[in-house]
Scaffold this motif. Structure first.
Motif, PDB file in Angstrom:
ATOM      1  N   VAL A 270       4.109   8.313   0.353  1.00 13.27           N
ATOM      2  CA  VAL A 270       5.351   7.556   0.534  1.00 13.27           C
ATOM      3  C   VAL A 270       6.491   8.401  -0.012  1.00 13.27           C
ATOM      4  O   VAL A 270       6.420   8.919  -1.130  1.00 13.27           O
ATOM      5  N   ASP A 271       7.562   8.567   0.770  1.00 13.00           N
ATOM      6  CA  ASP A 271       8.753   9.295   0.318  1.00 13.00           C
ATOM      7  C   ASP A 271       9.685   8.329  -0.416  1.00 13.00           C
ATOM      8  O   ASP A 271      10.108   7.304   0.142  1.00 13.00           O
ATOM      9  N   GLU A 277      13.090   2.410  -5.623  1.00 11.98           N
ATOM     10  CA  GLU A 277      11.868   2.040  -6.336  1.00 11.98           C
ATOM     11  C   GLU A 277      10.747   1.781  -5.342  1.00 11.98           C
ATOM     12  O   GLU A 277      10.932   1.057  -4.360  1.00 11.98           O
ATOM     13  N   LEU A 278       9.597   2.372  -5.595  1.00 13.42           N
ATOM     14  CA  LEU A 278       8.403   2.135  -4.777  1.00 13.42           C
ATOM     15  C   LEU A 278       7.643   0.947  -5.351  1.00 13.42           C
ATOM     16  O   LEU A 278       7.338   0.912  -6.549  1.00 13.42           O
ATOM     17  N   ARG A 279       7.357  -0.025  -4.491  1.00 15.73           N
ATOM     18  CA  ARG A 279       6.514  -1.167  -4.862  1.00 15.73           C
ATOM     19  C   ARG A 279       5.345  -1.206  -3.881  1.00 15.73           C
ATOM     20  O   ARG A 279       5.564  -1.274  -2.670  1.00 15.73           O
ATOM     21  N   ALA A 280       4.161  -1.139  -4.394  1.00 12.77           N
ATOM     22  CA  ALA A 280       2.986  -1.081  -3.532  1.00 12.77           C
ATOM     23  C   ALA A 280       1.894  -1.986  -4.093  1.00 12.77           C
ATOM     24  O   ALA A 280       1.773  -2.175  -5.303  1.00 12.77           O
ATOM     25  N   SER A 281       1.098  -2.562  -3.206  1.00 12.22           N
ATOM     26  CA  SER A 281      -0.028  -3.387  -3.609  1.00 12.22           C
ATOM     27  C   SER A 281      -1.148  -3.214  -2.604  1.00 12.22           C
ATOM     28  O   SER A 281      -0.918  -2.816  -1.455  1.00 12.22           O
ATOM     29  N   GLY A 325      -1.483  -3.902  -7.892  1.00 13.35           N
ATOM     30  CA  GLY A 325      -0.244  -3.312  -7.400  1.00 13.35           C
ATOM     31  C   GLY A 325       0.435  -2.479  -8.471  1.00 13.35           C
ATOM     32  O   GLY A 325      -0.009  -2.438  -9.634  1.00 13.35           O
ATOM     33  N   LEU A 326       1.510  -1.804  -8.090  1.00  9.86           N
ATOM     34  CA  LEU A 326       2.245  -0.962  -9.029  1.00  9.86           C
ATOM     35  C   LEU A 326       3.704  -0.844  -8.596  1.00  9.86           C
ATOM     36  O   LEU A 326       4.055  -1.150  -7.453  1.00  9.86           O
ATOM     37  N   ARG A 327       4.561  -0.367  -9.532  1.00  7.83           N
ATOM     38  CA  ARG A 327       5.974  -0.118  -9.269  1.00  7.83           C
ATOM     39  C   ARG A 327       6.335   1.240  -9.849  1.00  7.83           C
ATOM     40  O   ARG A 327       5.900   1.602 -10.945  1.00  7.83           O
ATOM     41  N   TYR A 328       7.158   1.991  -9.111  1.00  8.20           N
ATOM     42  CA  TYR A 328       7.619   3.300  -9.603  1.00  8.20           C
ATOM     43  C   TYR A 328       9.080   3.498  -9.227  1.00  8.20           C
ATOM     44  O   TYR A 328       9.405   3.705  -8.054  1.00  8.20           O
ATOM     45  N   PRO A 329      10.014   3.418 -10.214  1.00  6.08           N
ATOM     46  CA  PRO A 329      11.434   3.658  -9.929  1.00  6.08           C
ATOM     47  C   PRO A 329      11.756   5.143 -10.006  1.00  6.08           C
ATOM     48  O   PRO A 329      11.377   5.828 -10.947  1.00  6.08           O
ATOM     49  N   LEU A 367      -2.744  -2.899   2.695  1.00  8.30           N
ATOM     50  CA  LEU A 367      -1.815  -2.185   1.835  1.00  8.30           C
ATOM     51  C   LEU A 367      -0.379  -2.583   2.161  1.00  8.30           C
ATOM     52  O   LEU A 367       0.027  -2.549   3.318  1.00  8.30           O
ATOM     53  N   THR A 368       0.348  -2.990   1.135  1.00  7.88           N
ATOM     54  CA  THR A 368       1.770  -3.317   1.284  1.00  7.88           C
ATOM     55  C   THR A 368       2.602  -2.241   0.611  1.00  7.88           C
ATOM     56  O   THR A 368       2.374  -1.917  -0.556  1.00  7.88           O
ATOM     57  N   VAL A 369       3.548  -1.682   1.346  1.00  8.65           N
ATOM     58  CA  VAL A 369       4.444  -0.640   0.814  1.00  8.65           C
ATOM     59  C   VAL A 369       5.877  -1.104   1.007  1.00  8.65           C
ATOM     60  O   VAL A 369       6.253  -1.559   2.096  1.00  8.65           O
TER      61      VAL A 369
END
Length: 421
Positions: A270-271, A277-281, A325-329, A367-369
């Motif tokens: 994912v770019d 912020e990347l939010r994925a689960s 899930g996770l989050r990355y700002p 997968l949710t992006v």
């Protein structure tokens, strides 16, 4: 498709991602609502002999179900194609083989004629066996075709009497077909065994289970499920993950589906632009018999292999779906031309196959992006859930302290005056 279900930290991440909104360009985005075909609902009603029991608000279970159906039919949205299937309604005998075939379409799935459907329901009389598994297979056929939402609403007061065709296994088979069909279950005055069976059926397809002991509860819940079928359908887009970061497919915001074999790890890229912020689960479903004790792990890794953040969850066999899930700002950059950061998502699980169970194809995962605007300050990401509310907490603490001092002083003054007098 896994819809998941209702689950701990993974669900929290999923809700956060979805709440932020999936803003996609028309006709080009993953997982956007299709809205091409009418939503379909098949109400599957248990009409076995046990429905004669009079323990729902002083009336029989059958009478409560009929009243609920009449009210639901009146409230069904015009755009929903609805059908009614029965189980145990026609064969009163003792032959198990015949009784386990007793399921019939009372009203075909299609545009609703309320008068005709109510007339059909009025003719029902509690009769025979409880072939839940066979009824679910037939109901899945009733909803075949089209890409609109498909929902089975099963209402039963007793567990299946037609084993070895286990209704849980039937539900898993339906889920494995990837036709986007959800099974919701309702138990009328359920026993512990019935609750376990109906919960298992619902969880296998991402549906819900509800225990019902009153007629108005039955009406309200069935009506909610029928109306929910009219919501826009979000269709996951197939995405084949790679076995390493370098060859992983690049995903944009959306909903994706894949399969992961036992002991395998799937990679996706994912770019993430600066200031985003990347939010994925991810949710992984056990669509076959697996050993108890398992987990799912999602990691965000840089292109150079450094782990940024991870999300993980564990299960003990009480549910067929597990999520995390996770989050990355990504911090803002002073350079307007700063490139996006390529973040690799690694997904793995620790499910293990039970003896004699096929290991292929892999278990279905969803997968949710979502890439959204990042918080204004790094502290907004965590802050123990308070975000910018820390100042309010400080004010409340200071106010409480001052109020305590003033109250203590007043109390001592009043006691001193009382002793003087």
């Amino acid at each position: 498709m896994i819809t998941r279900t209702r689950l701990a930290a993974g669900v929290c991440a999923l809700v956060a991602a979805l709440t932020a909104g999936l803003a996609f360009p028309a006709g080009a985005a993953a997982g956007e609502p299709t809205g091409q075909d009418a939503p379909k609902v098949d109400l599957v009603l248990d009409v076995s002999g046990s429905m004669r029991a009079r323990d729902i608000d002083g009336q029989s279970r059958m009478a409560a179900a009929k009243q609920a159906f009449n009210e639901v039919l009146d409230a069904t949205p015009e755009e929903v194609e609805l059908g009614i299937r029965t189980l145990g309604a026609n064969y009163p005998g003792d032959d198990r083989k015949t009784g386990c075939k007793d399921t019939a379409q009372l009203y075909p799935v299609g545009p609703l004629d309320r008068t005709e459907a109510k007339t059909a329901v009025a003719t029902l009389t509690p009769t025979g066996w409880t072939p839940i598994g066979p009824a679910l297979l037939k109901a899945a056929g009733d909803l075949d075709g089209g890409d609109g939402s498909k929902r089975i609403v099963l209402i039963s007061d007793g567990e299946d009497t037609c084993a070895p065709l286990d209704p849980c296994e039937v539900a898993r088979e339906i889920a494995a077909k990837g036709i986007g069909l959800t099974i919701d279950t309702l138990g009328l005055v359920p026993t512990a065994k019935l609750s376990r069976q109906l919960s298992c059926i619902a969880e296998a397809t991402g549906g819900t289970y509800t225990s019902v002991e009153h007629q108005d509860e039955l009406t309200d819940r069935v009506n909610q499920l029928v109306v929910r079928a009219a919501d826009p359908v979000v269709t996951p887009v197939p995405a084949e993950g790679a076995d390493r970061c370098a060859g992983a497919p690049t995903l944009k915001s959306g909903l994706y589906t894949d399969r992961e074999e036992f002991g395998q790890q799937r990679w996706y890229r994912v770019d993430v632009p600066p200031g985003k912020e990347l939010r994925a689960s991810v949710s992984v479903a056990a669509d076959r018999a697996v050993n108890p004790g398992y987990g799912v792990l999602m990691r965000a890794v840089t292109s150079k292999g450094r782990e940024i953040v991870r999300g993980e969850a564990a299960g003990n066999g009480r549910t067929d779906v597990i999520s995390t899930g996770l989050r990355y700002p990504k911090a803002e950059s002073d350079d307007e031309d700063a490139p996006s950061e390529a973040v690799c998502l690694a997904v793995s699980h620790s499910f293990s196959a039970a003896s004699g169970v096929k290991t292929t194809p892999g278990l279905p995962l969803e997968l949710t992006v979502d890439v959204v605007d990042a918080p204004n300050q790094a502290g907004d990401v965590a802050a123990f859930g308070l975000g910018r509310g820390w100042w309010l907490l400080g004010v409340l603490i200071l106010t409480g302290f001052l109020a305590g001092v003033v109250w203590g002083w007043l109390s001592r003054w009043r006691i001193a005056v009382w002793r003087t007098n």
